[in-house]
Scaffold this motif. Structure first.
Motif, short mmCIF file in Angstrom:
data_model
loop_
_atom_site.label_atom_id
_atom_site.label_comp_id
_atom_site.label_asym_id
_atom_site.label_seq_id
_atom_site.Cartn_x
_atom_site.Cartn_y
_atom_site.Cartn_z
N SER A 50 0.86 -1.18 0.00
CA SER A 50 0.00 0.00 0.00
C SER A 50 0.89 1.23 0.00
O SER A 50 2.11 1.12 0.17
N THR A 51 0.31 2.39 -0.15
CA THR A 51 1.08 3.62 -0.10
C THR A 51 1.75 3.79 1.25
O THR A 51 2.81 4.41 1.35
N SER A 53 2.60 1.17 3.38
CA SER A 53 3.04 -0.15 3.84
C SER A 53 4.32 -0.09 4.67
O SER A 53 5.32 0.49 4.26
N GLY A 116 -2.83 -9.06 2.27
CA GLY A 116 -3.08 -8.35 1.03
C GLY A 116 -2.35 -8.92 -0.18
O GLY A 116 -2.39 -10.11 -0.47
N PRO A 146 -5.22 -1.03 -6.95
CA PRO A 146 -6.39 -0.14 -6.85
C PRO A 146 -6.93 0.35 -8.20
O PRO A 146 -8.14 0.31 -8.42
N TYR A 187 -8.56 5.13 4.25
CA TYR A 187 -8.69 4.18 5.35
C TYR A 187 -10.15 3.91 5.67
O TYR A 187 -10.54 2.75 5.87
N VAL A 191 -10.09 0.20 4.23
CA VAL A 191 -8.99 -0.39 5.00
C VAL A 191 -9.42 -0.71 6.42
O VAL A 191 -9.23 -1.84 6.89
N PRO A 219 5.00 2.65 -4.29
CA PRO A 219 3.54 2.81 -4.22
C PRO A 219 2.91 3.11 -5.57
O PRO A 219 1.79 2.66 -5.85
N VAL A 223 -0.24 0.96 -6.89
CA VAL A 223 -1.54 1.57 -7.14
C VAL A 223 -1.98 1.35 -8.59
O VAL A 223 -3.16 1.14 -8.88
#
Length: 306
Positions: A50-51, A53, A116, A146, A187, A191, A219, A223
């Motif tokens: 994730s961005t 992570s 994930g 995403p 989030y 999330v 990221p 994404v």
């Protein structure tokens, strides 16, 4: 490749002893940070891509499982405290890293809990080399980034990736997509389930992680779907065919529709153990007690309590 002690106190850690693992990729040396806590047989914890992570998102699980295992949590290349160089982040890089890391750091088959996007990489390695893992627990497993999940064409997503990688416009776009208000929105959207946990200090800490030098490169690849190890559900499910390692899938009951469908399909395969718990894509961080309780019997230990 080497393993050198760093410290026992890090900004985005799990409260254990942090080390670095250096390895070579396309004639360039990358530094990856990992951390161990507890004693016993090894248990690898892999955070979600994730961005924001970092291995820190596994800290709740790590503390609950450390009395039973030597828990090892790692920052993926390009994320957390690992090197954030402007290399071409793609599946081959992570496949190469995971195999080299596991076979270099551990000398026995290990149990692994992967969150994930880590799921497909673990399953690919288990297919290639079944002897490295003793058990695999996947928590809210996903395979699609995403933008592809939103229906964005992969060619267009690839163009977006290159724009974000660019020196000026890319930095501006990245900053806009990592402001605290946007992080909080994301989030709340898919999330975390409990918005009360998204305090200003929590979001600020996540934001700080996104502001490190070179933070946008990996990221951006995630994404835009450039870290997708497979490209459709059939390929994802095929990773479990003929899998000789015991597998458990933990599903967040509030996971987004497309991701939940993939999780359900994976869990429905023959021989796969399943648990459905409160949470969404960040359930490993938001509800570590529930996750630890669910996977404890699968990992061969007594029910975990605080």
């Amino acid at each position: 490749m080497s393993t050198d002690l760093l410290s026992n106190s890090t900004t985005f850690g799990i409260g254990g002893v942090a080390k670095e693992y250096r390895w070579n990729w396309e004639n360039q040396q990358l530094r990856t940070v990992y951390e161990s806590l507890g004693n016993g047989s090894p248990l690898l914890l892999l955070p979600a891509f994730s961005t924001v992570s970092t291995r820190e998102e596994m800290s709740g699980l790590a503390k609950l499982l450390a009395p039973y295992f030597q828990v090892v949590a790692v920052d993926w290349p390009g994320f957390g405290e690992s090197s954030r160089l402007s290399v071409n982040y793609k599946p081959a890089l992570y496949q190469h890293f995971l195999e080299n890391f596991v076979t270099s750091v551990f000398d026995t088959p290990i149990a692994v809990v992967a969150a994930g996007h880590s799921a497909a990489y673990v399953l690919q390695l288990a297919q290639k080399n079944p002897s490295v893992f003793s058990r695999i627990a996947l928590v809210a497993p996903t395979w699609r980034g995403p933008l592809p999940t939103m229906g964005v064409d992969r060619q267009v997503a690839g163009m977006v990736r290159e724009i974000v990688r660019s020196p000026i416009l890319g930095q501006i776009l990245y900053k806009l997509n990592t402001v605290p208000s946007f992080l909080s929105f994301m989030y709340r959207r898919h999330v975390y389930v409990d918005a009360a946990k998204l305090t200003p200090s929590f979001i600020e800490h996540k934001w700080y992680n996104t502001q490190q030098s070179g933070a946008r490169f990996a990221p951006a690849a995630f994404v835009t779907g450039n870290l997708d190890a497979v490209h459709n559900q059939a390929e994802f499910l095929a990773l479990v065919q003929d899998l000789s390692v015991p597998l458990m899938v933990v599903i967040g009951e509030s996971s987004p529709g497309k991701s939940r469908a993939d999780m359900d399909a994976l869990a429905a395969l023959s021989g796969v153990e399943k648990a459905v718990l409160p949470g969404s894509l960040g359930m490993h961080e938001e509800y570590p007690e529930a996750v630890a309780e669910a996977i404890a019997p699968f990992l061969g230990i007594a029910p975990v309590t605080k």
